[in-house]
Scaffold this active site. Structure first.
Site, PDB file in Angstrom:
ATOM      1  N   SER A 148       0.923  -1.231   0.097  1.00  0.00           N
ATOM      2  CA  SER A 148      -0.094   0.105   0.057  1.00  0.00           C
ATOM      3  C   SER A 148       0.892   1.448  -0.081  1.00  0.00           C
ATOM      4  O   SER A 148       2.028   1.141   0.425  1.00  0.00           O
ATOM      5  CB  SER A 148      -0.863   0.120   1.225  1.00  0.00           C
ATOM      6  OG  SER A 148      -1.512   1.196   1.285  1.00  0.00           O
ATOM      7  N   TYR A 161      -1.978  -0.879  10.413  1.00  0.00           N
ATOM      8  CA  TYR A 161      -2.063  -1.220   8.751  1.00  0.00           C
ATOM      9  C   TYR A 161      -0.846  -0.923   8.109  1.00  0.00           C
ATOM     10  O   TYR A 161      -0.316  -1.487   7.245  1.00  0.00           O
ATOM     11  CB  TYR A 161      -3.423  -0.983   8.435  1.00  0.00           C
ATOM     12  CG  TYR A 161      -3.429  -1.199   6.970  1.00  0.00           C
ATOM     13  CD1 TYR A 161      -4.276  -2.444   6.594  1.00  0.00           C
ATOM     14  CD2 TYR A 161      -3.288  -0.199   5.807  1.00  0.00           C
ATOM     15  CE1 TYR A 161      -4.322  -2.536   5.179  1.00  0.00           C
ATOM     16  CE2 TYR A 161      -3.528  -0.518   4.455  1.00  0.00           C
ATOM     17  CZ  TYR A 161      -3.980  -1.818   4.400  1.00  0.00           C
ATOM     18  OH  TYR A 161      -4.232  -2.149   2.787  1.00  0.00           O
ATOM     19  N   LYS A 165       2.102  -3.080   6.220  1.00  0.00           N
ATOM     20  CA  LYS A 165       2.239  -2.882   4.724  1.00  0.00           C
ATOM     21  C   LYS A 165       3.758  -2.607   4.583  1.00  0.00           C
ATOM     22  O   LYS A 165       4.201  -2.836   3.488  1.00  0.00           O
ATOM     23  CB  LYS A 165       1.237  -1.585   4.153  1.00  0.00           C
ATOM     24  CG  LYS A 165      -0.079  -2.275   4.087  1.00  0.00           C
ATOM     25  CD  LYS A 165      -0.262  -3.570   3.161  1.00  0.00           C
ATOM     26  CE  LYS A 165      -1.639  -4.098   3.042  1.00  0.00           C
ATOM     27  NZ  LYS A 165      -1.795  -5.094   2.189  1.00  0.00           N
TER      28      LYS A 165
END
Length: 257
Positions: A148, A161, A165
């Site tokens: 991401s 998160y 990533k």
């Protein structure tokens, strides 16, 4: 009529996890249109059946398997059924991810942190460990990890998160180095803000969208199809000298680690 037999991925066998909607589905569809035999998967049978039906209608050679990547038996079954049906594995696109919380990294409860890293990083590695022996038998292969833009430029509302990533960027480098001698290439896709169900907490908030658009020179949010062509290129022979790299597709958003 099946598209397999035509296209740059003709005869290749591709597994795409979390591929019944959003970015995963767009990638699976593009790989199928470009000639690959595609295996789609997600946790719910109804979603798998719907995706398979849609791809069949588009002429793709496709099989669907329910798979929760966090379950050992499901991962093993995904690999075994793919090999049983298509004879081997050439491509893995590891797209499954979770984000059960919103907030800064320091506010993340330990249990949520563990779940994010279990699915987003550990299970990606475990799938890799399962597919590499089959790629070695084929004298080559291609693996894509879906990271991401948040892995390069953390988003305050997606703290844990974002870190997971970033970890995928490191996994990408480490695996690429280890399997290069087997002619297996490993690369990473880092999407920007893409309009999907997964990102709806961001994309359905008008104030957040306006703020994000100020940071996107192309002036729009991304679409799942924007990711598919890049992945198809990276797993094809057109990218035969590219491995260990991370490719950002984010409309020009700032992306320095």
């Amino acid at each position: 009529m099946s598209t397999t037999g035509n296209g740059k991925l003709s005869g290749k066998v591709a597994i795409v996890t979390a591929s019944t909607e959003g970015i995963g589905f767009a990638i699976a569809q593009r790989l199928g249109i470009d000639g690959a035999h595609v295996v789609v998967s997600s946790r719910k049978q109804a979603n798998v059946d719907k995706a398979v039906s849609t791809l069949h209608e588009k002429g793709c050679s496709v099989m669907g398997i329910t798979c929760h990547v966090g379950k050992d038996q499901d991962r093993e079954n995904l690999i075994a059924k793919t090999v049983e049906k298509f004879g081997g594995i050439d491509i893995l696109v590891s797209n499954a991810a979770v984000n059960p919380t919103v907030g800064g990294v320091l506010d993340c409860p330990p249990g949520i942190w563990d779940k994010i890293f279990e699915i987003n990083v550990k299970n990606a590695l475990q799938l890799t460990q399962l597919v590499v022996p089959h790629m070695q038998k084929r004298k080559g292969g291609a693996i894509i990890y879906v990271s991401s833009i948040a892995g390069f430029h953390p988003m305050p509302v997606l703290g844990a998160y974002s870190v997971s990533k970033t970890a995928l960027l490191g996994l990408n480098k480490a695996v690429a180095h280890q399997v290069a001698c087997d002619n297996i290439r490993v690369n990473c896709l880092a999407p920007g803000v893409i309009e999907t169900k997964f990102s709806s907490a961001l994309t359905e908030n008008p104030a957040l969208v306006d703020k994000m658009l100020e940071q996107i020179p192309l002036g729009r949010l991304g679409r799942p199809d924007d990711m598919a062509g890049l992945v198809s290129f990276l797993v094809s022979d057109d990218a035969s000298y590219i491995t260990g790299e991370s490719f950002i597709a984010a409309g020009g958003m700032q992306s320095r680690l």
